[in-house]
Write an enzyme that holds these catalytic residues in place. Structure first.
Site, PDB file in Angstrom:
ATOM      1  N   HIS A 103      -2.302  -9.609  -2.739  1.00  0.00           N
ATOM      2  CA  HIS A 103      -1.121 -10.367  -2.331  1.00  0.00           C
ATOM      3  C   HIS A 103      -1.281 -11.883  -2.497  1.00  0.00           C
ATOM      4  CE1 HIS A 103       1.040  -6.920  -0.906  1.00  0.00           C
ATOM      5  NE2 HIS A 103       0.042  -6.553  -0.120  1.00  0.00           N
ATOM      6  N   ASP A 158       3.661  -3.228  -5.110  1.00  0.00           N
ATOM      7  CA  ASP A 158       3.427  -4.440  -4.310  1.00  0.00           C
ATOM      8  C   ASP A 158       3.665  -5.703  -5.140  1.00  0.00           C
ATOM      9  OD1 ASP A 158       2.714  -3.240  -1.896  1.00  0.00           O
ATOM     10  OD2 ASP A 158       0.556  -3.309  -2.320  1.00  0.00           O
TER      11      ASP A 158
HETATM   12 ZN   LIG Z   1       2.018  -2.109  -0.347  1.00  0.00          ZN
END
Ligand SMILES: [Zn+2]
Length: 301
Positions: A260, A237
C-alpha cells in the site's frame, strides 16, 4: 465519447472492519457528475472526505484517508470495485471509521453496484493518460507506470509458502476482466503472524469468513477461489489504491512486492508531476465492456 457514470439508486450493507473490528453500516448513493468519490462520516455530522491522494493518511496494512483529524480506513476494496465497474461519482456514507471487510474481496461491493444499477451521466469522462514512464524503487520493492492505450496491471509477489512462492498476474481492465478475474480474490494472512497482529490491535475483525488464512503448510479455510488468488488480490488492492488519482487511468502498471505505501507513493508522484500525464476523453470500447460485463454478471447471479 465515453461519459461519467454513477449508480441509479442507493444501496447499503452492514459488516465489521477488518482492522478495527468495529460494526459499520455502509450506504452508497448516486452523485452528480464531476464530484468523484466522496466518503461521508454520518456519525460525525456528515463530515466529508474526498477519495484523493491528497487525503491519504498513514498506510500500513490498509489504506486510510484523513482530513482535519477525521479518519476513513480500508478504502481500497470499494474503490477498486468502483474502477472495475466504471463508477466515477458516488457518495459513500459510513457510521464508523472503517469500511466493512465483508468476504475479504471486492465482489460484495460489485454486487451492490450492479444491484443499484449504473447510470450514464452527461459529462464526458476525462482519463489520466500516462505520457512518460515513472519507476519507483525501495529496496527490492518496485512499482512503475508506462504509457499504454488501455489500463493494464501486472503484479508479482514472492512469499516463502508452499501455496504461493513467486506469482505474477497480468490483467487488462477491459471486456469484463475485472469482474471475472479480480473482484472475487480475497485478502489473505498467515496464521503464524496472527497472534502478534491481534495483540497490536491490527486485525480485530479478522476471521476465516473474511480472509484466506495460511497455515505453515496449507490453508485453514479451503477452497481457494483461484489457485493464484493471492497475487490477484494484490492487483485488486493496487487498482483500489490507484483510484486515489481521482480518474480512470490509461497506462500500464508494473508492481513487484510493492504494498500500500508504494501504491500511494505512486499516486502522490502522479498528482504532483503533471508532466507525466494528460487528461483526455476516450472514444473506445472500455466503458461498453464494463457494461457488457455488468450485464453478464447480473445474469449469472
Ligand atoms: Zn486488500
Amino acid at each position: 465519447m465515453r461519459q461519467e457514470q454513477t449508480i441509479r439508486a442507493a444501496v447499503d450493507c452492514k459488516g465489521v472492519g477488518l482492522h478495527s473490528g468495529a460494526s459499520v453500516h455502509l450506504r452508497i448513493l448516486p452523485a452528480a457528475s464531476g464530484s468523484g468519490i466522496i466518503f461521508r462520516r454520518t456519525d460525525l455530522d456528515d463530515f466529508e472526505i474526498e477519495a484523493t491522494g491528497r487525503n491519504v493518511a498513514r498506510v500500513s496494512y490498509a489504506t486510510s484517508l484523513m482530513k482535519k483529524g477525521v479518519l476513513i480506513s480500508t478504502t481500497e476494496h470499494l474503490l477498486s470495485a468502483f474502477i472495475g465497474t466504471g463508477i466515477d461519482n458516488a457518495i459513500v456514507e459510513l457510521d464508523n471509521l472503517e469500511l466493512p471487510i465483508l468476504d475479504g474481496s471486492a465482489r460484495p461491493f460489485v454486487d451492490m453496484i450492479l444491484k443499484a444499477g449504473i447510470r450514464k451521466q452527461r459529462r464526458p469522462r476525462s482519463y489520466m493518460r500516462i505520457q512518460r514512464e515513472l519507476e519507483l524503487r525501495e529496496g527490492d520493492k518496485f512499482i512503475a507506470v508506462y504509457p499504454a492505450d488501455t489500463y493494464a496491471v501486472s503484479y508479482t509477489i514472492d512469499f516463502p509458502h508452499a501455496l504461493i512462492g513467486r506469482e505474477t498476474f497480468r490483467v487488462e481492465l477491459s471486456n469484463g476482466n475485472y469482474l471475472r478475474e479480480i473482484a472475487p480474490a480475497r485478502t489473505f494472512g498467515f496464521l503464524h503472524q496472527a497472534d502478534a497482529m491481534r495483540q497490536q490491535g491490527l486485525i480485530r475483525g479478522a476471521s476465516t469468513e473474511n480472509a484466506i488464512v495460511l497455515t505453515p503448510d496449507g490453508l485453514m479455510n479451503p477452497p481457494l477461489r483461484y489457485q493464484d488468488e493471492f497475487v490477484r488480490h494484490k492487483v485488486l488492492d493496487l487498482i483500489g489504491d490507484l483510484a486515489l488519482v481521482g480518474k480512470q487511468i490509461l497506462g500500464s502498471i508494473v508492481a513487484d512486492r510493492a504494498g500500500h505505501a508504494m501504491h500511494t507513493a505512486l499516486v502522490s508522484r502522479l498528482l504532483r508531476d503533471k508532466t507525466l500525464w494528460d487528461e483526455t476523453p476516450l472514444e473506445d470500447s472500455m466503458e461498453e465492456s464494463h457494461q457488457a460485463a455488468a450485464a453478464m454478471v447480473s445474469n449469472s447471479i
